[in-house]
Design an enzyme around this catalytic site. Structure first.
Site, PDB file in Angstrom:
ATOM      1  N   CYS A   1      45.579  41.040  36.783  1.00 32.05           N
ATOM      2  CA  CYS A   1      45.435  40.045  35.712  1.00 32.05           C
ATOM      3  C   CYS A   1      45.729  38.646  36.236  1.00 32.05           C
ATOM      4  O   CYS A   1      46.884  38.277  36.437  1.00 32.05           O
ATOM      5  CB  CYS A   1      46.367  40.389  34.551  1.00 32.05           C
TER       6      CYS A   1
ATOM      7  N   CYS B   1      47.604  36.392  33.723  1.00 33.42           N
ATOM      8  CA  CYS B   1      49.026  36.748  33.585  1.00 33.42           C
ATOM      9  C   CYS B   1      49.842  36.218  34.762  1.00 33.42           C
ATOM     10  O   CYS B   1      50.944  35.713  34.585  1.00 33.42           O
ATOM     11  CB  CYS B   1      49.209  38.265  33.540  1.00 33.42           C
ATOM     12  N   ASP B   2      49.295  36.369  35.970  1.00 31.55           N
ATOM     13  CA  ASP B   2      50.112  36.173  37.166  1.00 31.55           C
ATOM     14  C   ASP B   2      49.673  35.029  38.085  1.00 31.55           C
ATOM     15  O   ASP B   2      50.364  34.728  39.065  1.00 31.55           O
ATOM     16  CB  ASP B   2      50.129  37.479  37.991  1.00 31.55           C
TER      17      ASP B   2
END
Length: 311
Positions: A134, A137-138
């Site tokens: 992701c 997300c990261d």
């Protein structure tokens, strides 16, 4: 007893809920353990949904869906479903986490899919510590650093472009020399100076220490290469989430395809009366938000017709 149980809260589940409740069903529950929205909420940009002209990230795009779909009485139960089974009287039992269960006249299963593991050495060990699926997300953790991206489809290339806005350099690794992504996306990637294409290559190993990933070892056609990067993002396809359809004897509740997808007709009907499947879970799913939403609407209309004919 529920009129309709919807299992899964992505675009298919939410659309099914909207059409079922607006169509007159009073007792409709969508079972989704997390927040509704589905896998698309981890996407960095959506630019191909008709009627939404501005480019949006997945969370912003999906936020109004819940509000709209709950407007006509859809209820959301934040609990995981363990199994769906059919009873002798034609109803269904939805077995929930924690030992509880619900009964329903009809069920729409739209549990979607999850990112596949790539299968290289160190993937499990460093997942969440440098290996990610992701970018939204990261990606922030790698600001102004170099990272690797593995994959050759739309998701891999779109996320590489997203990461190029954050990171200093992206190594895009693909096992072939041609990409499966949309031509316009491939063109954008090739023109981006921050993205280096490494084709006809595979990831052999991700290595690191207690602090996380330190590098990625590649196998090339003519040798090897060691990328000194602190992170790798993998986008190598999806596995359908069909576990809840497994029965106690190991068989599936309904007919399935060889790849684990649910066999359905154009009305999203399975071979079991009252059981419908929609979205990524069903056979030949294009794995696009608009298609999942359409599936959910079709499944709900089929369920409405089925429940009306029960009386």
């Amino acid at each position: 007893m529920l009129d309709l149980a919807i299992i899964g809260g992505g675009p298919a589940g939410l659309s099914a809920g909207l059409y079922a409740t607006r169509g007159g069903l009073k007792n409709v529950v969508m079972f989704e353990k997390g927040m509704p929205g589905g896998q698309i909420t981890s996407s960095s940009e959506i630019e191909n949904y008709p009627g939404v002209a501005q480019v949006m990230d997945g969370i912003s795009f999906m936020t109004p869906w819940s509000e709209q779909c709950m407007r006509f009485g859809l209820k959301h139960e934040m609990v995981g479903v363990e199994q769906v089974s059919k009873n002798a009287d034609g109803t269904f039992t939805i077995k929930l986490e924690g030992g509880k269960s619900e009964m329903a006249k009809a069920v729409i299963v739209c549990t979607g899919s999850a990112p596949k593991k790539a299968g290289f050495k160190g993937e499990e060990e460093f997942f969440g510590r440098g290996v990610s699926t992701c970018a939204t997300c990261d990606g922030f953790f790698y600001k102004n650093k170099e990272v690797a991206v593995l994959g050759g489809g739309d998701t891999a290339l779109e996320e590489a472009l997203y990461l190029a806005n954050i990171c200093s350099k992206i190594y895009l690794i693909h096992r072939r020399d041609t990409f499966r992504a949309a031509p316009s996306t491939v063109e954008k990637v090739k023109k981006n100076e921050k993205i280096e294409l490494i084709t006809n290559a595979s990831v052999d190993e991700v290595y690191g220490d207690a602090s996380g990933v330190l590098g990625v070892k590649l196998k090339l056609q003519n040798g090897e290469r060691d990328l000194k990067v602190p992170g790798i993002f993998t986008f190598v396809g999806l596995n359908v989430r069909n576990e809840i359809l497994k029965q106690d004897d190991g068989s599936f509740l309904c007919e399935m395809e060889a790849g684990g997808q649910v066999s359905v007709n154009l009305k999203m009907q399975t071979n079991i009366a009252g059981l419908f499947a929609a979205g990524d879970l069903r056979k030949d799913a294009p794995k696009q938000v608009i298609c999942a939403a359409g599936d959910g609407a079709v499944a709900a209309l089929s369920a409405l017709s089925y429940i009306e004919n029960l009386h």
